[in-house]
Scaffold this motif. Structure first.
Motif, PDB file in Angstrom:
ATOM      1  N   MET A 220      -1.001  11.921   9.513  1.00 27.06           N
ATOM      2  CA  MET A 220      -1.784  10.808  10.021  1.00 27.06           C
ATOM      3  C   MET A 220      -2.941  10.481   9.077  1.00 27.06           C
ATOM      4  O   MET A 220      -3.482  11.377   8.412  1.00 27.06           O
ATOM      5  CB  MET A 220      -2.341  11.144  11.398  1.00 27.06           C
ATOM      6  CG  MET A 220      -1.338  11.080  12.525  1.00 27.06           C
ATOM      7  SD  MET A 220      -0.719   9.403  12.830  1.00 27.06           S
ATOM      8  CE  MET A 220      -2.211   8.590  13.430  1.00 27.06           C
ATOM      9  N   PRO A 221      -3.322   9.196   9.018  1.00 25.90           N
ATOM     10  CA  PRO A 221      -4.533   8.864   8.252  1.00 25.90           C
ATOM     11  C   PRO A 221      -5.735   9.639   8.779  1.00 25.90           C
ATOM     12  O   PRO A 221      -5.807   9.996   9.961  1.00 25.90           O
ATOM     13  CB  PRO A 221      -4.679   7.360   8.501  1.00 25.90           C
ATOM     14  CG  PRO A 221      -3.314   6.885   8.876  1.00 25.90           C
ATOM     15  CD  PRO A 221      -2.676   8.017   9.619  1.00 25.90           C
ATOM     16  N   ALA A 222      -6.687   9.894   7.882  1.00 29.28           N
ATOM     17  CA  ALA A 222      -7.864  10.678   8.261  1.00 29.28           C
ATOM     18  C   ALA A 222      -8.892   9.859   9.023  1.00 29.28           C
ATOM     19  O   ALA A 222      -9.813  10.427   9.631  1.00 29.28           O
ATOM     20  CB  ALA A 222      -8.508  11.272   7.005  1.00 29.28           C
ATOM     21  N   GLU A 223      -8.767   8.521   9.007  1.00 28.92           N
ATOM     22  CA  GLU A 223      -9.774   7.677   9.660  1.00 28.92           C
ATOM     23  C   GLU A 223      -9.500   7.563  11.161  1.00 28.92           C
ATOM     24  O   GLU A 223      -8.379   7.267  11.578  1.00 28.92           O
ATOM     25  CB  GLU A 223      -9.779   6.276   9.043  1.00 28.92           C
ATOM     26  CG  GLU A 223     -10.007   6.240   7.541  1.00 28.92           C
ATOM     27  CD  GLU A 223      -8.752   6.542   6.743  1.00 28.92           C
ATOM     28  OE1 GLU A 223      -7.647   6.422   7.313  1.00 28.92           O
ATOM     29  OE2 GLU A 223      -8.888   6.930   5.562  1.00 28.92           O
ATOM     30  N   ALA A 224     -10.517   7.762  11.964  1.00 30.97           N
ATOM     31  CA  ALA A 224     -10.383   7.574  13.403  1.00 30.97           C
ATOM     32  C   ALA A 224     -10.022   6.120  13.692  1.00 30.97           C
ATOM     33  O   ALA A 224     -10.538   5.193  13.059  1.00 30.97           O
ATOM     34  CB  ALA A 224     -11.679   7.946  14.109  1.00 30.97           C
ATOM     35  N   GLY A 225      -9.104   5.919  14.615  1.00 28.01           N
ATOM     36  CA  GLY A 225      -8.674   4.574  14.979  1.00 28.01           C
ATOM     37  C   GLY A 225      -7.485   4.073  14.195  1.00 28.01           C
ATOM     38  O   GLY A 225      -6.891   3.054  14.554  1.00 28.01           O
ATOM     39  N   ALA A 226      -7.125   4.756  13.088  1.00 26.35           N
ATOM     40  CA  ALA A 226      -5.959   4.330  12.318  1.00 26.35           C
ATOM     41  C   ALA A 226      -4.701   4.520  13.141  1.00 26.35           C
ATOM     42  O   ALA A 226      -4.633   5.396  14.010  1.00 26.35           O
ATOM     43  CB  ALA A 226      -5.878   5.111  11.013  1.00 26.35           C
ATOM     44  N   GLY A 227      -3.702   3.695  12.854  1.00 24.85           N
ATOM     45  CA  GLY A 227      -2.490   3.755  13.647  1.00 24.85           C
ATOM     46  C   GLY A 227      -1.241   3.806  12.803  1.00 24.85           C
ATOM     47  O   GLY A 227      -1.188   3.295  11.680  1.00 24.85           O
ATOM     48  N   VAL A 228      -0.218   4.438  13.348  1.00 23.75           N
ATOM     49  CA  VAL A 228       1.125   4.463  12.775  1.00 23.75           C
ATOM     50  C   VAL A 228       2.064   3.928  13.844  1.00 23.75           C
ATOM     51  O   VAL A 228       1.954   4.303  15.016  1.00 23.75           O
ATOM     52  CB  VAL A 228       1.536   5.885  12.354  1.00 23.75           C
ATOM     53  CG1 VAL A 228       2.985   5.927  11.879  1.00 23.75           C
ATOM     54  CG2 VAL A 228       0.600   6.415  11.272  1.00 23.75           C
ATOM     55  N   THR A 229       2.972   3.034  13.473  1.00 25.28           N
ATOM     56  CA  THR A 229       3.896   2.478  14.447  1.00 25.28           C
ATOM     57  C   THR A 229       5.336   2.773  14.056  1.00 25.28           C
ATOM     58  O   THR A 229       5.684   2.855  12.876  1.00 25.28           O
ATOM     59  CB  THR A 229       3.726   0.955  14.596  1.00 25.28           C
ATOM     60  OG1 THR A 229       3.992   0.322  13.342  1.00 25.28           O
ATOM     61  CG2 THR A 229       2.323   0.603  15.047  1.00 25.28           C
ATOM     62  N   VAL A 230       6.149   2.942  15.089  1.00 22.82           N
ATOM     63  CA  VAL A 230       7.601   3.058  14.950  1.00 22.82           C
ATOM     64  C   VAL A 230       8.178   1.799  15.584  1.00 22.82           C
ATOM     65  O   VAL A 230       7.966   1.533  16.764  1.00 22.82           O
ATOM     66  CB  VAL A 230       8.133   4.311  15.663  1.00 22.82           C
ATOM     67  CG1 VAL A 230       9.643   4.436  15.467  1.00 22.82           C
ATOM     68  CG2 VAL A 230       7.420   5.561  15.164  1.00 22.82           C
ATOM     69  N   ASN A 231       8.886   1.006  14.778  1.00 21.64           N
ATOM     70  CA  ASN A 231       9.359  -0.306  15.222  1.00 21.64           C
ATOM     71  C   ASN A 231      10.877  -0.368  15.184  1.00 21.64           C
ATOM     72  O   ASN A 231      11.511   0.203  14.303  1.00 21.64           O
ATOM     73  CB  ASN A 231       8.800  -1.413  14.315  1.00 21.64           C
ATOM     74  CG  ASN A 231       7.298  -1.300  14.125  1.00 21.64           C
ATOM     75  OD1 ASN A 231       6.535  -1.597  15.020  1.00 21.64           O
ATOM     76  ND2 ASN A 231       6.887  -0.849  12.943  1.00 21.64           N
ATOM     77  N   ALA A 232      11.449  -1.089  16.140  1.00 30.05           N
ATOM     78  CA  ALA A 232      12.875  -1.396  16.118  1.00 30.05           C
ATOM     79  C   ALA A 232      13.054  -2.832  15.658  1.00 30.05           C
ATOM     80  O   ALA A 232      12.327  -3.732  16.113  1.00 30.05           O
ATOM     81  CB  ALA A 232      13.485  -1.208  17.505  1.00 30.05           C
ATOM     82  N   LEU A 233      13.986  -3.062  14.770  1.00 32.97           N
ATOM     83  CA  LEU A 233      14.234  -4.415  14.267  1.00 32.97           C
ATOM     84  C   LEU A 233      15.150  -5.147  15.243  1.00 32.97           C
ATOM     85  O   LEU A 233      16.301  -5.473  14.945  1.00 32.97           O
ATOM     86  CB  LEU A 233      14.814  -4.357  12.860  1.00 32.97           C
ATOM     87  CG  LEU A 233      13.947  -3.621  11.836  1.00 32.97           C
ATOM     88  CD1 LEU A 233      14.523  -3.764  10.441  1.00 32.97           C
ATOM     89  CD2 LEU A 233      12.509  -4.109  11.870  1.00 32.97           C
ATOM     90  N   ILE A 234      14.616  -5.388  16.435  1.00 29.67           N
ATOM     91  CA  ILE A 234      15.288  -6.114  17.505  1.00 29.67           C
ATOM     92  C   ILE A 234      14.559  -7.441  17.667  1.00 29.67           C
ATOM     93  O   ILE A 234      13.334  -7.462  17.870  1.00 29.67           O
ATOM     94  CB  ILE A 234      15.258  -5.327  18.827  1.00 29.67           C
ATOM     95  CG1 ILE A 234      15.971  -3.978  18.665  1.00 29.67           C
ATOM     96  CG2 ILE A 234      15.884  -6.129  19.961  1.00 29.67           C
ATOM     97  CD1 ILE A 234      15.816  -3.058  19.864  1.00 29.67           C
ATOM     98  N   GLY A 235      15.282  -8.543  17.582  1.00 30.76           N
ATOM     99  CA  GLY A 235      14.634  -9.845  17.662  1.00 30.76           C
ATOM    100  C   GLY A 235      13.635 -10.000  16.539  1.00 30.76           C
ATOM    101  O   GLY A 235      13.928  -9.783  15.359  1.00 30.76           O
ATOM    102  N   ASN A 236      12.403 -10.369  16.891  1.00 37.97           N
ATOM    103  CA  ASN A 236      11.340 -10.504  15.897  1.00 37.97           C
ATOM    104  C   ASN A 236      10.632  -9.195  15.608  1.00 37.97           C
ATOM    105  O   ASN A 236       9.632  -9.167  14.901  1.00 37.97           O
ATOM    106  CB  ASN A 236      10.321 -11.550  16.377  1.00 37.97           C
ATOM    107  CG  ASN A 236      10.912 -12.939  16.443  1.00 37.97           C
ATOM    108  OD1 ASN A 236      11.736 -13.304  15.614  1.00 37.97           O
ATOM    109  ND2 ASN A 236      10.504 -13.711  17.450  1.00 37.97           N
TER     110      ASN A 236
END
Length: 499
Positions: A309-325
């Motif tokens: 994970m990034p060291a900065e508080a509040g940073a985010g990582v997302t897992v996305n499905a290529l469904i629709g848009n």
């Protein structure tokens, strides 16, 4: 001895090829372009809109005791649509809509007494476990289905560490229990697991719902003959997406992704951090970054991934499905006390020494498998719904035979024999296929090598042929079949016997 490690230079003909360009092109032709040893471009940070919550506590590991743990399948409800829609009538394990993740250590005996309190026959397939045959969980092939009001105890020692799925699998009756919600995961942890801060399982499911939140009817031949029962609402671990999880800044995370949808295949994309694949279909591999940060994800597929994970508080990582848009499946948000422990770079989780270092193809038993059936597409009207007017119970066939409980195995081999299967897809649809009881290598078209990862599930595009090779070292009758459960129910499977 020749090596299948693609980093060691171009090996002899029985090993995997080093050519990165050919690796990508050949894998892409089979819908497998994700597992390629090519770094991706830097991903962009993304975030979901759900309110983050702490990661769920893991299910207690299965204990090696004489008394099995109960796993109760019964009717229940799940909040899939917001109020004022009613909760959806579903089937659950142990009274909770959240999918179970059973954890065990390598070497533990898994003992589960499945109690069937639904009104349909059940059996549970341990998808990807190189199991003993009687415990494989194919109702009508390896065991009688568990009748309503009865129970069956599964007891086995998984030979491999890894991430495996729990899927209902009854000949002619798999789609409904899965489509009503029964699914889960079995996680077998390494004896010396890598140093981590959290180990998270994310199981993707989809649901075909009416406007009022009830489930649409099952058993429709039109679904079985085309793309299967594609849902209109996606969940992770049994709850509507995105799954929002808080993790400490700088923490090292292991994500175990599994597709337990009835039919939906997609591609998965990662944003916000570099993600490394450390296992495919439960089997460890040399670590690699997914090409363009995406991975193919047909039903039955699993990936073990690691990320920092990034060291900065509040940073985010997302897992996305290529469904629709695009659909955010899960968000990891950095929150809390940062992790200051220094760790070495992400590395492989080890190797499975129970699998052969090489697959000797010279004296292999070779068999051809042709998949036929399904709806026919109108080339003049590509947007039209595919039509099917045949027998609703015999939609698909392999080598001209529709899979059924009374059908004899298509071939028999002696234990220890290498088998090469040439699988041809003569249908109008991509086919996601699963080999039970074994792990295989995906061969290059000219038998001049194989891809550098083990599989038990893969997708074969329409009109294509793929060759897989495996050592038939697990005695019993084993299924090769569709992971799209409506297709499995209507005949898209066969079996072979290892004596």
């Amino acid at each position: 001895m020749p090596s299948s490690d693609p980093k060691n230079g171009r090996p002899p003909s029985e090993t995997g090829s080093l050519s990165r360009r050919s690796l990508i092109s050949r894998a892409a032709a089979l819908g497998l372009a994700g597992p390629a040893l090519i770094p991706r471009a830097e991903a962009q940070t993304g975030s979901g809109k759900a309110v983050p919550k702490p990661a769920p506590a893991p299910v207690k590991p299965a204990e090696s005791l004489s008394e099995p743990r109960p796993l109760i399948a019964a009717p229940g409800t799940n909040r899939l649509k917001p109020e004022p829609a009613a909760e959806t009538p579903v089937w659950t394990f142990d009274g909770t809509a959240r999918l179970p993740v059973i954890r065990a250590k390598l070497g533990d005996t898994v003992r589960l007494r499945v109690e069937n309190k639904t009104d349909k026959p059940l059996s549970l397939h341990w998808h990807g476990v190189r199991n003993q045959n009687a415990m494989d969980g194919v109702g009508g092939v390896t065991q009688p289905p568990i009748a309503p009001g009865t129970d069956f105890t599964y007891a086995f020692v998984p030979p491999d560490a890894g991430t495996f799925l729990i899927r209902p699998l009854v000949v002619g009756g798999s789609s409904e229990p899965s489509g009503r919600g029964l699914a889960g995961a079995l996680v077998v942890e390494e004896t010396a697991p890598p140093s981590l801060d959290q180990d998270l399982a994310l199981l993707m499911q989809d649901w075909r719902l009416e406007e009022n939140g009830t489930l649409m009817p099952f058993g429709q031949a039109a679904f079985a003959a085309a793309s299967g029962r594609l849902g209109n609402l996606v969940t992770i671990n049994g709850k509507p997406v995105p799954e929002a999880i808080e993790v400490r800044p700088g923490s090292r995370i292991r994500l175990r992704l599994g597709n337990v949808c009835n039919a939906r295949g997609t591609r998965i994309r990662f944003e916000g951090a570099k993600v490394y694949v450390v296992a495919v279909d439960g089997q460890p591999t040399d670590t690699f970054e997914p090409l363009r940060a995406t991975l193919p994800f047909p039903p039955g597929t699993r990936y073990d991934l690691m990320l920092d994970m990034p060291a900065e508080a509040g940073a985010g990582v997302t897992v996305n499905a290529l469904i629709g848009n695009g659909l955010v499946l899960a968000t990891l948000t950095a929150k809390g006390q940062p992790v200051t422990e220094k760790r070495p770079p992400i590395a492989p989780v080890g190797e499975n020494k129970l699998l052969p270092a090489e697959v000797k193809l010279q004296n292999a038993v070779r068999r051809d498998i042709a998949i036929t059936g399904g709806a026919k597409l109108d080339k003049d009207k590509p947007s039209a719904e595919p039509a099917y007017s045949g027998d609703p119970n015999r939609v698909w066939a392999i080598n001209g035979i529709t899979g059924a409980s009374g059908v004899a195995p298509s071939f028999t081999v002696k234990r220890g024999q290498v088998v090469v299967l040439a699988i041809r897809n003569d249908t109008a649809f991509p086919q996601a296929l699963h080999l039970h009881g074994h792990a295989f290598r995906l061969l290059h078209p000219l038998d001049d090598g194989w891809e550098p990862y083990w599989l038990d599930t893969f997708q074969l595009l329409e009109g294509r042929t793929a060759r897989i090779a495996f050592k038939a070292d697990n005695p019993g009758r084993w299924v090769i079949g569709s992971t799209v459960l409506e297709r499995f129910d209507t005949g898209l499977w066969t079996s072979f016997e290892v004596t």
